[in-house]
Design a protein around this motif. Sequence first.
Motif, PDB file in Angstrom:
ATOM      1  N   ALA A   1      -7.452  29.463 -16.851  1.00  0.00           N
ATOM      2  CA  ALA A   1      -8.196  28.197 -16.811  1.00  0.00           C
ATOM      3  C   ALA A   1      -8.899  28.014 -15.466  1.00  0.00           C
ATOM      4  CB  ALA A   1      -7.258  27.030 -17.079  1.00  0.00           C
ATOM      5  N   PHE A   2      -8.186  28.291 -14.363  1.00  0.00           N
ATOM      6  CA  PHE A   2      -8.798  28.156 -13.044  1.00  0.00           C
ATOM      7  C   PHE A   2      -9.879  29.214 -12.825  1.00  0.00           C
ATOM      8  CE2 PHE A   2      -4.766  25.890 -11.798  1.00  0.00           C
ATOM      9  CZ  PHE A   2      -5.377  24.657 -11.650  1.00  0.00           C
ATOM     10  N   GLN A   3      -9.696  30.405 -13.397  1.00  0.00           N
ATOM     11  CA  GLN A   3     -10.731  31.436 -13.283  1.00  0.00           C
ATOM     12  C   GLN A   3     -12.007  30.974 -13.984  1.00  0.00           C
ATOM     13  OE1 GLN A   3      -9.915  35.205 -15.138  1.00  0.00           O
ATOM     14  NE2 GLN A   3     -11.439  36.242 -13.901  1.00  0.00           N
ATOM     15  N   THR A   4     -11.858  30.339 -15.137  1.00  0.00           N
ATOM     16  CA  THR A   4     -13.018  29.803 -15.855  1.00  0.00           C
ATOM     17  C   THR A   4     -13.749  28.762 -15.011  1.00  0.00           C
ATOM     18  OG1 THR A   4     -11.930  30.179 -17.969  1.00  0.00           O
ATOM     19  CG2 THR A   4     -13.744  28.610 -17.965  1.00  0.00           C
ATOM     20  N   LEU A   5     -12.990  28.010 -14.218  1.00  0.00           N
ATOM     21  CA  LEU A   5     -13.584  26.986 -13.354  1.00  0.00           C
ATOM     22  C   LEU A   5     -14.181  27.564 -12.074  1.00  0.00           C
ATOM     23  CD1 LEU A   5     -10.872  24.221 -13.770  1.00  0.00           C
ATOM     24  CD2 LEU A   5     -13.178  24.256 -14.751  1.00  0.00           C
ATOM     25  N   GLY A   6     -13.963  28.872 -11.829  1.00  0.00           N
ATOM     26  CA  GLY A   6     -14.600  29.505 -10.675  1.00  0.00           C
ATOM     27  C   GLY A   6     -13.669  29.942  -9.570  1.00  0.00           C
ATOM     28  N   VAL A   7     -12.365  29.709  -9.711  1.00  0.00           N
ATOM     29  CA  VAL A   7     -11.424  30.143  -8.676  1.00  0.00           C
ATOM     30  C   VAL A   7     -11.295  31.656  -8.754  1.00  0.00           C
ATOM     31  CG1 VAL A   7      -9.037  30.018  -7.866  1.00  0.00           C
ATOM     32  CG2 VAL A   7     -10.169  27.967  -8.731  1.00  0.00           C
ATOM     33  N   ARG A   8     -11.482  32.320  -7.628  1.00  0.00           N
ATOM     34  CA  ARG A   8     -11.444  33.776  -7.609  1.00  0.00           C
ATOM     35  C   ARG A   8     -10.373  34.343  -6.682  1.00  0.00           C
ATOM     36  NH1 ARG A   8     -13.537  33.095 -11.723  1.00  0.00           N
ATOM     37  NH2 ARG A   8     -15.635  33.678 -12.335  1.00  0.00           N
ATOM     38  N   MET A   9      -9.711  33.505  -5.911  1.00  0.00           N
ATOM     39  CA  MET A   9      -8.714  34.014  -4.981  1.00  0.00           C
ATOM     40  C   MET A   9      -7.602  32.983  -4.810  1.00  0.00           C
ATOM     41  SD  MET A   9      -9.233  35.374  -1.062  1.00  0.00           S
ATOM     42  CE  MET A   9      -9.803  33.825  -0.418  1.00  0.00           C
ATOM     43  N   VAL A  10      -6.370  33.465  -4.752  1.00  0.00           N
ATOM     44  CA  VAL A  10      -5.214  32.606  -4.505  1.00  0.00           C
ATOM     45  C   VAL A  10      -4.373  33.264  -3.428  1.00  0.00           C
ATOM     46  CG1 VAL A  10      -3.118  31.613  -5.480  1.00  0.00           C
ATOM     47  CG2 VAL A  10      -5.175  31.755  -6.866  1.00  0.00           C
ATOM     48  N   GLN A  11      -4.111  32.526  -2.360  1.00  0.00           N
ATOM     49  CA  GLN A  11      -3.226  33.019  -1.306  1.00  0.00           C
ATOM     50  C   GLN A  11      -1.806  32.803  -1.807  1.00  0.00           C
ATOM     51  OE1 GLN A  11      -4.052  31.427   2.561  1.00  0.00           O
ATOM     52  NE2 GLN A  11      -1.969  31.764   3.252  1.00  0.00           N
ATOM     53  N   LEU A  12      -1.036  33.888  -1.958  1.00  0.00           N
ATOM     54  CA  LEU A  12       0.275  33.787  -2.590  1.00  0.00           C
ATOM     55  C   LEU A  12       1.290  33.015  -1.770  1.00  0.00           C
ATOM     56  CD1 LEU A  12       0.590  37.356  -4.117  1.00  0.00           C
ATOM     57  CD2 LEU A  12      -0.138  35.235  -5.223  1.00  0.00           C
ATOM     58  N   THR A  13       1.178  33.010  -0.470  1.00  0.00           N
ATOM     59  CA  THR A  13       2.120  32.281   0.369  1.00  0.00           C
ATOM     60  C   THR A  13       1.360  31.310   1.258  1.00  0.00           C
ATOM     61  OG1 THR A  13       2.008  33.976   2.078  1.00  0.00           O
ATOM     62  CG2 THR A  13       3.757  34.184   0.433  1.00  0.00           C
ATOM     63  N   TYR A  14       2.043  30.277   1.654  1.00  0.00           N
ATOM     64  CA  TYR A  14       1.443  29.290   2.536  1.00  0.00           C
ATOM     65  C   TYR A  14       2.540  28.686   3.381  1.00  0.00           C
ATOM     66  CZ  TYR A  14      -1.756  25.725   4.185  1.00  0.00           C
ATOM     67  OH  TYR A  14      -2.541  24.937   4.971  1.00  0.00           O
ATOM     68  N   ASN A  15       2.292  28.455   4.640  1.00  0.00           N
ATOM     69  CA  ASN A  15       3.285  27.931   5.555  1.00  0.00           C
ATOM     70  C   ASN A  15       3.349  26.412   5.441  1.00  0.00           C
ATOM     71  OD1 ASN A  15       4.928  27.230   7.653  1.00  0.00           O
ATOM     72  ND2 ASN A  15       3.966  28.579   9.143  1.00  0.00           N
ATOM     73  N   ILE A  16       4.327  25.918   4.693  1.00  0.00           N
ATOM     74  CA  ILE A  16       4.480  24.474   4.482  1.00  0.00           C
ATOM     75  C   ILE A  16       4.748  23.753   5.800  1.00  0.00           C
ATOM     76  CG2 ILE A  16       5.854  22.698   3.305  1.00  0.00           C
ATOM     77  CD1 ILE A  16       4.038  24.349   1.486  1.00  0.00           C
ATOM     78  N   GLY A  17       5.415  24.418   6.724  1.00  0.00           N
ATOM     79  CA  GLY A  17       5.701  23.800   8.016  1.00  0.00           C
ATOM     80  C   GLY A  17       4.441  23.377   8.747  1.00  0.00           C
TER      81      GLY A  17
END
Length: 53
Positions: free
Chosen positions: A25-41
């Motif tokens: 669904a997000f790919q259809t909307l144009g999202v092409r990259m997802v960063q798998l980790t993110y520093n919540i801190g």
Amino acid sequence: MVRWGSLFHFQGTGSFEVDLNLVEAFQTLGVRMVQLTYNIGRIMLATDAKKPD
């Protein structure tokens, strides 16, 4: 000639929660990259948020 481009992406996978069908669904909307980790801190520092007791 000047060319411009843009890239739609997510930082972290929270947008998918537990439904991997949202990837398509997000790919259809144009999202092409997802960063798998993110520093919540860093988010907490940037927003001056406090950890729950």
